[in-house]
Design an enzyme around this catalytic site. Structure first.
Site, mmCIF file in Angstrom:
data_model
loop_
_atom_site.group_PDB
_atom_site.id
_atom_site.type_symbol
_atom_site.label_atom_id
_atom_site.label_comp_id
_atom_site.label_asym_id
_atom_site.label_seq_id
_atom_site.Cartn_x
_atom_site.Cartn_y
_atom_site.Cartn_z
ATOM 1 N N PRO A 157 0.794 -1.061 -0.038
ATOM 2 C CA PRO A 157 -0.182 -0.240 0.071
ATOM 3 C C PRO A 157 0.892 1.061 -0.021
ATOM 4 C CG PRO A 157 0.050 -0.854 2.354
ATOM 5 C CD PRO A 157 0.857 -1.843 1.523
ATOM 6 N N ALA A 162 8.561 -2.813 5.199
ATOM 7 C CA ALA A 162 9.426 -3.498 4.332
ATOM 8 C C ALA A 162 9.805 -5.026 4.739
ATOM 9 C CB ALA A 162 10.725 -2.755 4.327
ATOM 10 N N ASP A 172 9.104 -2.986 -8.182
ATOM 11 C CA ASP A 172 10.377 -3.869 -8.210
ATOM 12 C C ASP A 172 10.625 -4.422 -6.904
ATOM 13 O OD1 ASP A 172 11.389 -1.306 -7.586
ATOM 14 O OD2 ASP A 172 12.894 -1.256 -9.047
#
Length: 142
Positions: free
Chosen positions: A23, A57, A81
């Site tokens: 998000p 992350a 990516d």
């Protein structure tokens, strides 16, 4: 017209997907892209899915190393990516663990992996997007 095009698609499609949505990437459009564009198509095609909205992350990478993939035919990420890298790193580390740390005996996986672009380096769902281009080829307007 959309429903007929989906019915005509190969019967070799997955039954259930594990989908990771970032998000935060790009302009923060990952959830909107998934819930407004991708989820309706999956529902129409009869593909079941579990969704994980990533919170940090390496969330997807960490989860893929330990979660059960029983009944999962494919893993999809909605992001850029970085999310794509997390998916493959998580699967590689999972395989390493299953092989007791021996990368010399890695085997080809039957797990399908897909990417729905939503990062800042990718097109959004406009007339130039991958999804819109594919739908256009099938004669479906977006």
């Amino acid at each position: 017209k959309l429903e007929q095009a989906i019915i005509n698609v190969s019967s070799d499609r997955p039954n259930k997907l594990l989908i990771f949505v970032n998000p935060f990437g790009g302009r923060g459009d990952g959830k909107t892209i998934f819930y407004n564009k991708v989820a309706p198509l999956l529902r129409l095609s009869g593909v079941k899915f579990d969704v994980v909205i990533t919170e940090r992350a390496n969330h997807a990478k960490d989860m893929l190393q330990r979660c059960s993939l029983d009944g999962i035919d494919g893993i999809v990420c909605v992001g850029g990516d970085g999310m794509f890298s997390e998916i493959f790193t998580g699967l590689l580390l999972r395989t390493e663990k299953e092989e007791n740390g021996d990368f010399t005996h890695l085997r080809r996986s039957n797990m399908r992996v897909g990417v729905i672009p939503a990062g800042k380096k990718y097109f959004n769902l406009t007339e130039n997007s991958i999804i819109s281009s594919s739908m256009e080829q099938m004669g479906i307007s977006t």
